[in-house]
Design a protein around this motif. Structure first.
Motif, PDB file in Angstrom:
ATOM      1  N   ALA A 189       0.816  -1.219   0.000  1.00  0.00           N
ATOM      2  CA  ALA A 189       0.000   0.000   0.000  1.00  0.00           C
ATOM      3  C   ALA A 189       0.849   1.268   0.000  1.00  0.00           C
ATOM      4  O   ALA A 189       0.434   2.291  -0.547  1.00  0.00           O
ATOM      5  N   ILE A 190       2.039   1.223   0.591  1.00  0.00           N
ATOM      6  CA  ILE A 190       2.866   2.430   0.647  1.00  0.00           C
ATOM      7  C   ILE A 190       3.812   2.567  -0.536  1.00  0.00           C
ATOM      8  O   ILE A 190       4.571   3.522  -0.609  1.00  0.00           O
ATOM      9  N   ARG A 191       3.764   1.632  -1.467  1.00  0.00           N
ATOM     10  CA  ARG A 191       4.712   1.620  -2.577  1.00  0.00           C
ATOM     11  C   ARG A 191       4.756   2.954  -3.319  1.00  0.00           C
ATOM     12  O   ARG A 191       5.802   3.470  -3.646  1.00  0.00           O
ATOM     13  N   LYS A 192       3.608   3.526  -3.623  1.00  0.00           N
ATOM     14  CA  LYS A 192       3.556   4.785  -4.376  1.00  0.00           C
ATOM     15  C   LYS A 192       3.375   5.998  -3.479  1.00  0.00           C
ATOM     16  O   LYS A 192       3.235   7.117  -3.963  1.00  0.00           O
ATOM     17  N   GLY A 193       3.340   5.793  -2.157  1.00  0.00           N
ATOM     18  CA  GLY A 193       3.222   6.914  -1.229  1.00  0.00           C
ATOM     19  C   GLY A 193       1.856   6.973  -0.578  1.00  0.00           C
ATOM     20  O   GLY A 193       0.988   6.127  -0.785  1.00  0.00           O
ATOM     21  N   ASN A 194       1.673   8.002   0.203  1.00  0.00           N
ATOM     22  CA  ASN A 194       0.458   8.242   0.959  1.00  0.00           C
ATOM     23  C   ASN A 194      -0.651   8.754   0.036  1.00  0.00           C
ATOM     24  O   ASN A 194      -0.427   9.663  -0.752  1.00  0.00           O
ATOM     25  N   ARG A 247      15.131  -2.957   3.968  1.00  0.00           N
ATOM     26  CA  ARG A 247      16.264  -2.178   3.457  1.00  0.00           C
ATOM     27  C   ARG A 247      16.788  -2.676   2.119  1.00  0.00           C
ATOM     28  O   ARG A 247      17.534  -1.980   1.437  1.00  0.00           O
ATOM     29  N   SER A 248      16.417  -3.874   1.728  1.00  0.00           N
ATOM     30  CA  SER A 248      16.846  -4.386   0.426  1.00  0.00           C
ATOM     31  C   SER A 248      16.077  -3.728  -0.718  1.00  0.00           C
ATOM     32  O   SER A 248      16.385  -3.945  -1.876  1.00  0.00           O
ATOM     33  N   ARG A 249      15.065  -2.945  -0.383  1.00  0.00           N
ATOM     34  CA  ARG A 249      14.240  -2.210  -1.347  1.00  0.00           C
ATOM     35  C   ARG A 249      13.555  -3.119  -2.338  1.00  0.00           C
ATOM     36  O   ARG A 249      13.525  -2.857  -3.541  1.00  0.00           O
ATOM     37  N   VAL A 250      13.015  -4.197  -1.806  1.00  0.00           N
ATOM     38  CA  VAL A 250      12.158  -5.093  -2.576  1.00  0.00           C
ATOM     39  C   VAL A 250      10.906  -5.338  -1.738  1.00  0.00           C
ATOM     40  O   VAL A 250      10.915  -5.139  -0.526  1.00  0.00           O
TER      41      VAL A 250
END
Length: 92
Positions: free
Chosen positions: A6-11, A29-32
């Motif tokens: 849900a937070i992938r594209k922001g608020n 932290r691996s950004r996946v």
């Protein structure tokens, strides 16, 4: 995992007001995404930090168990330390 997605594209509120997220947001932290993240892998630095925390907590627990060998509280002194009274008559 749903929150991570849900937070992938922001608020949603920020996106609606034009304050879109630059890039993508991830919890790991691996950004996946969390379902792909190596969450069961412990790095050498993490392992060393965990070991240090364990060593510190064991030493702290032993100190609490043994008490202060030489030292004073406001009421009494232990060990070979001579009590010194401050201006209020408390041992220090």
């Amino acid at each position: 995992m749903a929150f991570d997605a849900a937070i992938r594209k922001g608020n949603a509120r920020a996106n609606a007001t034009g304050n879109q997220l630059l890039g993508q947001a991830f919890l790991h932290r691996s950004r996946v995404p969390l379902d792909q993240a190596p969450i069961d892998h412990v790095t050498a630095a993490e392992w060393a930090a965990l070991q240090q925390e364990l060593d510190d907590s064991e030493a702290d627990a032993q100190e609490l168990e043994d008490g202060v060998i030489d030292g004073c509280s406001p009421w009494a002194c232990r060990g070979e330390v001579e009590p010194v009274q401050d201006d209020f008559g408390l041992a220090s």
